[in-house]
Design an enzyme around this catalytic site. Structure first.
Site, short mmCIF file in Angstrom:
data_model
loop_
_atom_site.label_atom_id
_atom_site.label_comp_id
_atom_site.label_asym_id
_atom_site.label_seq_id
_atom_site.Cartn_x
_atom_site.Cartn_y
_atom_site.Cartn_z
N ARG A 57 -18.31 -64.44 33.46
CA ARG A 57 -18.49 -65.85 33.82
C ARG A 57 -19.43 -66.01 35.01
O ARG A 57 -20.06 -67.05 35.18
CB ARG A 57 -17.14 -66.51 34.05
CG ARG A 57 -16.37 -66.75 32.74
CD ARG A 57 -15.02 -67.36 32.98
NE ARG A 57 -14.12 -66.48 33.69
CZ ARG A 57 -13.30 -65.60 33.11
NH1 ARG A 57 -13.27 -65.50 31.80
NH2 ARG A 57 -12.52 -64.82 33.82
N GLU A 94 -4.04 -53.35 39.07
CA GLU A 94 -2.59 -53.21 39.15
C GLU A 94 -2.16 -51.91 38.44
O GLU A 94 -1.35 -51.16 38.94
CB GLU A 94 -1.93 -54.42 38.49
CG GLU A 94 -0.50 -54.61 38.94
CD GLU A 94 0.12 -55.87 38.32
OE1 GLU A 94 1.31 -56.02 38.43
OE2 GLU A 94 -0.63 -56.66 37.70
#
Ligand code: AMP
Length: 166
Positions: A57, A94
């Site tokens: 994006r 993560e």
């Protein structure tokens, strides 16, 4: 201010459980020119040579900003997309790691980094490191959305320009 918020979709548990995904697609569809102007407004363009857009994006927003301000565009891509010679930077997610790449650059230049959402800041930090190792001086960072509760960028004194802050 803007009525941009009403065009942003909050999608719970995407792409995985626990994340509320900020989908800016409807906003770009309805207000693209205004978004690009708002993201470009507070940046000192005289000290910028190139816009660095972060896949994917950041390509949409960064390329439009570069066009508006008459600057060149440099893509930062996910591993394996750019042909060599490239410089790579890995960063912790993560679970596991991710790697971003840009073409090797030898000519010093001053850049603004562009992405849609700043969350934990892991991505932007990796791109800052990439630029630092690749002769680019990061003068500013431009985001459409800063999830300020997830990062300390502003407190740490980074030059963050964001249109919407949560
Ligand atoms: P981070 O490295 O945690 O700052 O995450 C930034 C990258 O992940 C950006 O490229 C964003 O497009 C994407 N991202 C992270 N969190 C979100 C979210 N809640 N909504 C939309 N995109 C996100």
């Amino acid at each position: 201010m803007h009525s941009f918020e009403s065009h942003i979709r909050n999608v719970p548990d995407f792409p995985k459980a626990g994340i509320i995904f900020k989908d800016v697609s409807p906003l770009l569809q309805e207000r693209f020119g205004e978004v690009i102007e708002a993201m470009s407004k507070t940046i000192n363009w005289e000290e910028i040579d190139y816009v660095v857009g972060i896949e994917s994006r950041g390509f949409i927003l960064g390329a439009a900003m570069a066009t508006l301000k008459g600057k060149g565009f440099i893509p930062v891509r996910k591993k394996g997309k750019l042909p060599p010679p490239v410089i790579s930077e890995s960063y912790a997610l993560e679970y596991g790691t991710d790697t971003l790449e840009m073409l090797i650059n030898r000519q010093p230049g001053r850049v603004v980094l562009v992405d849609d959402v700043l969350a934990t800041g892991g991505t932007l930090k990796a791109v800052m490191n990439l630029c630092g190792r690749n002769n680019f001086e990061v003068k500013a960072m431009a985001l459409l959305i800063n999830l300020t509760f997830l990062n300390k960028f502003t407190e740490e004194g980074h030059p963050v320009h964001s249109v919407l802050n949560y």
